[in-house]
Structures are given as structure tokens and as C-alpha cells.
Write a protein that holds these residues in place. Structure first.
Motif, PDB file in Angstrom:
ATOM      1  N   LEU A 163       0.821  -1.211   0.000  1.00 46.28           N
ATOM      2  CA  LEU A 163       0.000   0.000   0.000  1.00 46.28           C
ATOM      3  C   LEU A 163       0.856   1.263   0.000  1.00 46.28           C
ATOM      4  CD1 LEU A 163      -2.956  -0.888   2.413  1.00 46.28           C
ATOM      5  CD2 LEU A 163      -2.797  -1.149  -0.071  1.00 46.28           C
ATOM      6  N   VAL A 164       1.986   1.215   0.691  1.00 47.27           N
ATOM      7  CA  VAL A 164       2.903   2.357   0.681  1.00 47.27           C
ATOM      8  C   VAL A 164       3.347   2.650  -0.750  1.00 47.27           C
ATOM      9  CG1 VAL A 164       5.225   3.127   1.332  1.00 47.27           C
ATOM     10  CG2 VAL A 164       3.718   2.110   3.053  1.00 47.27           C
ATOM     11  N   HIS A 165       3.738   1.611  -1.463  1.00 47.45           N
ATOM     12  CA  HIS A 165       4.208   1.785  -2.837  1.00 47.45           C
ATOM     13  C   HIS A 165       3.068   2.147  -3.790  1.00 47.45           C
ATOM     14  CE1 HIS A 165       7.721  -1.102  -1.705  1.00 47.45           C
ATOM     15  NE2 HIS A 165       7.936   0.130  -1.299  1.00 47.45           N
ATOM     16  N   ALA A 166       1.916   1.515  -3.609  1.00 48.85           N
ATOM     17  CA  ALA A 166       0.802   1.731  -4.532  1.00 48.85           C
ATOM     18  C   ALA A 166       0.206   3.125  -4.418  1.00 48.85           C
ATOM     19  CB  ALA A 166      -0.282   0.679  -4.288  1.00 48.85           C
ATOM     20  N   PHE A 167       0.072   3.619  -3.185  1.00 48.05           N
ATOM     21  CA  PHE A 167      -0.643   4.873  -2.973  1.00 48.05           C
ATOM     22  C   PHE A 167       0.239   6.022  -2.497  1.00 48.05           C
ATOM     23  CE2 PHE A 167      -4.087   1.630  -2.082  1.00 48.05           C
ATOM     24  CZ  PHE A 167      -4.625   1.716  -3.357  1.00 48.05           C
ATOM     25  N   GLY A 168       1.534   5.782  -2.380  1.00 46.25           N
ATOM     26  CA  GLY A 168       2.442   6.870  -2.049  1.00 46.25           C
ATOM     27  C   GLY A 168       2.442   7.303  -0.598  1.00 46.25           C
ATOM     28  N   PHE A 169       2.092   6.392   0.315  1.00 45.84           N
ATOM     29  CA  PHE A 169       2.170   6.745   1.735  1.00 45.84           C
ATOM     30  C   PHE A 169       3.606   7.105   2.107  1.00 45.84           C
ATOM     31  CE2 PHE A 169      -1.780   4.217   2.062  1.00 45.84           C
ATOM     32  CZ  PHE A 169      -2.525   5.028   2.904  1.00 45.84           C
ATOM     33  N   LYS A 170       3.725   7.947   3.109  1.00 44.27           N
ATOM     34  CA  LYS A 170       5.047   8.364   3.586  1.00 44.27           C
ATOM     35  C   LYS A 170       5.781   7.198   4.239  1.00 44.27           C
ATOM     36  CE  LYS A 170       7.098  11.574   6.972  1.00 44.27           C
ATOM     37  NZ  LYS A 170       7.888  12.424   6.068  1.00 44.27           N
ATOM     38  N   ASN A 171       5.067   6.454   5.083  1.00 43.23           N
ATOM     39  CA  ASN A 171       5.655   5.298   5.749  1.00 43.23           C
ATOM     40  C   ASN A 171       4.548   4.418   6.329  1.00 43.23           C
ATOM     41  OD1 ASN A 171       4.808   6.725   7.983  1.00 43.23           O
ATOM     42  ND2 ASN A 171       6.865   7.301   8.640  1.00 43.23           N
ATOM     43  N   PHE A 172       4.952   3.378   7.017  1.00 45.85           N
ATOM     44  CA  PHE A 172       4.018   2.363   7.495  1.00 45.85           C
ATOM     45  C   PHE A 172       4.370   1.949   8.915  1.00 45.85           C
ATOM     46  CE2 PHE A 172       3.672  -2.457   7.604  1.00 45.85           C
ATOM     47  CZ  PHE A 172       2.364  -2.474   8.049  1.00 45.85           C
ATOM     48  N   ASP A 173       3.351   1.909   9.767  1.00 46.85           N
ATOM     49  CA  ASP A 173       3.522   1.497  11.160  1.00 46.85           C
ATOM     50  C   ASP A 173       2.444   0.462  11.461  1.00 46.85           C
ATOM     51  OD1 ASP A 173       4.246   1.326  13.785  1.00 46.85           O
ATOM     52  OD2 ASP A 173       4.130   3.460  14.198  1.00 46.85           O
ATOM     53  N   ASP A 174       2.796  -0.632  12.119  1.00 48.80           N
ATOM     54  CA  ASP A 174       1.776  -1.646  12.392  1.00 48.80           C
ATOM     55  C   ASP A 174       1.862  -2.178  13.815  1.00 48.80           C
ATOM     56  OD1 ASP A 174       4.155  -3.033  11.949  1.00 48.80           O
ATOM     57  OD2 ASP A 174       3.124  -4.804  11.196  1.00 48.80           O
ATOM     58  N   LEU A 175       0.728  -2.720  14.245  1.00 44.28           N
ATOM     59  CA  LEU A 175       0.599  -3.278  15.588  1.00 44.28           C
ATOM     60  C   LEU A 175      -0.385  -4.441  15.480  1.00 44.28           C
ATOM     61  CD1 LEU A 175       1.506  -2.675  18.534  1.00 44.28           C
ATOM     62  CD2 LEU A 175      -0.560  -1.277  18.773  1.00 44.28           C
ATOM     63  N   HIS A 176      -0.025  -5.588  16.061  1.00 50.25           N
ATOM     64  CA  HIS A 176      -0.919  -6.749  15.999  1.00 50.25           C
ATOM     65  C   HIS A 176      -1.134  -7.329  17.391  1.00 50.25           C
ATOM     66  CE1 HIS A 176      -2.943 -10.300  14.498  1.00 50.25           C
ATOM     67  NE2 HIS A 176      -2.223 -10.995  15.354  1.00 50.25           N
ATOM     68  N   PHE A 177      -2.393  -7.706  17.655  1.00 49.99           N
ATOM     69  CA  PHE A 177      -2.745  -8.336  18.924  1.00 49.99           C
ATOM     70  C   PHE A 177      -3.338  -9.710  18.647  1.00 49.99           C
ATOM     71  CE2 PHE A 177      -3.399  -3.720  19.871  1.00 49.99           C
ATOM     72  CZ  PHE A 177      -2.320  -3.578  20.729  1.00 49.99           C
TER      73      PHE A 177
END
Length: 217
Positions: A163-177
Motif C-alpha cells: 500500500l505504501v508503494h501503490a498509494f504513495g504513503f510516507k511510511n508504514f507502522d503496524d501493531l498486531h494483537f
């Protein structure tokens, strides 16, 4: 007449995709928003199930096709998230995938007007360009099991890096529970929500640092 500049308040749009009102995913979205507001920033929730969002991509919404036109519900969502600084997706993992509701939102709203060639060339002028992407996911299984089954990395690649590459997001942060099933001990829930609070505050600090001091809206 004097004009006073209004301090800019970064905006976080939190998109929630879970059909159970008051469930753990909803608590996660609430905790994130509370932390954001405590930091003096703005948080907007888009609860897709409550809204009755239609995840089905229409033929007329595919760019490059004859009669291309965005539907009114897509236009409304685009207008909502256009001025945001952070896009936050909150959802459960079902059978190794995000809910169809979340996938449909990405395809119809984030991908509005974006062609496959633009994604490949990474030059799409999307509404997400330059914004931060945050993904908070949950699962009934343990994170260790999902990691063993390669699900964590697969979803991180699809829902983050791609999604970062496809839509040009600045960066990516994730959290999983993991192991977020019915009947959770309240202390365990509180600990997880405290993790959400800390991560949200960290993201708020990063967003504030992105914008020069005194910058106008």
C-alpha cells in the motif's frame, strides 16, 4: 481588522472494519482516538459496518473504462480522508485475510481513479500521497502461530509495504494483537489498550515533527 492564525491540528482518520459493536476492535479504535485527542490532534472514525459501507467495486469505478465515474459514497469518503495526515486501519484477521469490508474500502476509496500502470510506476497522484499509514490488526490465534504460518509477514507485505508503494504513503507502522477472543481478562485488555495508547502518542509526536513549527493550514 486583525487576523489571527489558527494552529494546525493534524488529523487521523481511523477506519474500523468489524461487525461487532463494542468489541475489542472497537475498543482499539476508541483508545487510539482518545490518545490522539489527548495530544491535541484530531481523530475521525469511519465505522464501516455501522455506516453500511458497500465494499463491492463497481465496473464504472474502474479508471480507464468507458463511463468511468466515482460513486457518491466514494466521493464522500475521499473528501473525508483527503485532508488527513494519518490513515489508520483497524480490523481482525479472518482466515488469513482482512475483512472484505476493509479490502473493499481500499479498492474503492484509496484506489479511486488509480490505474494498474500508475501503481507499477509508483507515480499515482493519490489522496494518500505523503500521509502516514497505520495498521492495527487482531486475531483469535496467537501471533507466534500466525508467524509460523507466514501470515504476519504476508499481511505486512500486502497491507503495509504494498500500500505504501501503490498509494504513495510516507511510511508504514503496524501493531498486531493475537489471542483476542471473547471473555478476555480485563487486565489483559487494559494492557493491550495501553499499547495502543503508547503507539498513538508516538505517532502523534512523529506527525508533529513532520510539520514545521508555526506552519499554517
Amino acid at each position: 481588522m486583525s487576523h489571527q492564525s489558527t494552529a494546525y491540528r493534524p488529523r487521523h482518520v481511523v477506519v474500523l472494519a468489524h461487525p461487532e459493536p463494542g468489541g475489542f476492535n472497537g475498543l482499539v479504535a476508541d483508545a487510539y482516538c482518545e490518545a490522539v485527542r489527548a495530544c491535541g490532534q484530531e481523530a475521525i472514525v469511519r465505522d464501516l459496518y455501522t455506516m453500511g459501507f458497500n465494499p463491492a467495486l463497481k465496473a464504472s469505478e474502474r479508471p480507464g473504462k468507458s463511463g468511468f465515474a466515482l460513486s457518491q459514497d466514494v466521493i464522500a469518503e475521499v473528501d473525508t480522508i483527503r485532508s488527513s495526515d494519518v490513515f489508520v486501519a483497524v480490523y481482525p484477521i479472518w482466515f488469513g485475510m482482512p475483512p472484505a469490508m476493509m479490502v473493499g474500502y481500499i479498492q474503492r476509496v484509496l484506489g479511486a481513479g488509480v490505474t494498474a500502470r500508475q501503481v507499477q510506476d509508483r507515480n499515482a497522484d493519490t489522496i494518500m500521497r505523503g500521509k502516514r499509514l497505520v495498521v492495527i490488526s487482531t486475531s483469535g490465534n496467537s501471533k507466534a502461530w500466525l508467524t509460523h504460518e507466514h501470515q504476519i509477514q504476508s499481511l505486512r507485505s500486502i497491507m503495509g509495504e504494498y500500500l505504501v508503494h501503490a498509494f504513495g504513503f510516507k511510511n508504514f507502522d503496524d501493531l498486531h494483537f493475537g489471542e483476542t477472543v471473547e471473555g478476555l481478562d480485563q487486565l489483559f485488555v487494559d494492557q493491550l489498550l495501553a499499547d495502543v495508547d503508547r503507539r498513538a502518542r508516538s505517532i502523534c509526536a512523529a506527525v508533529s515533527a513532520d510539520r514545521p513549527s508555526g506552519a499554517a493550514d
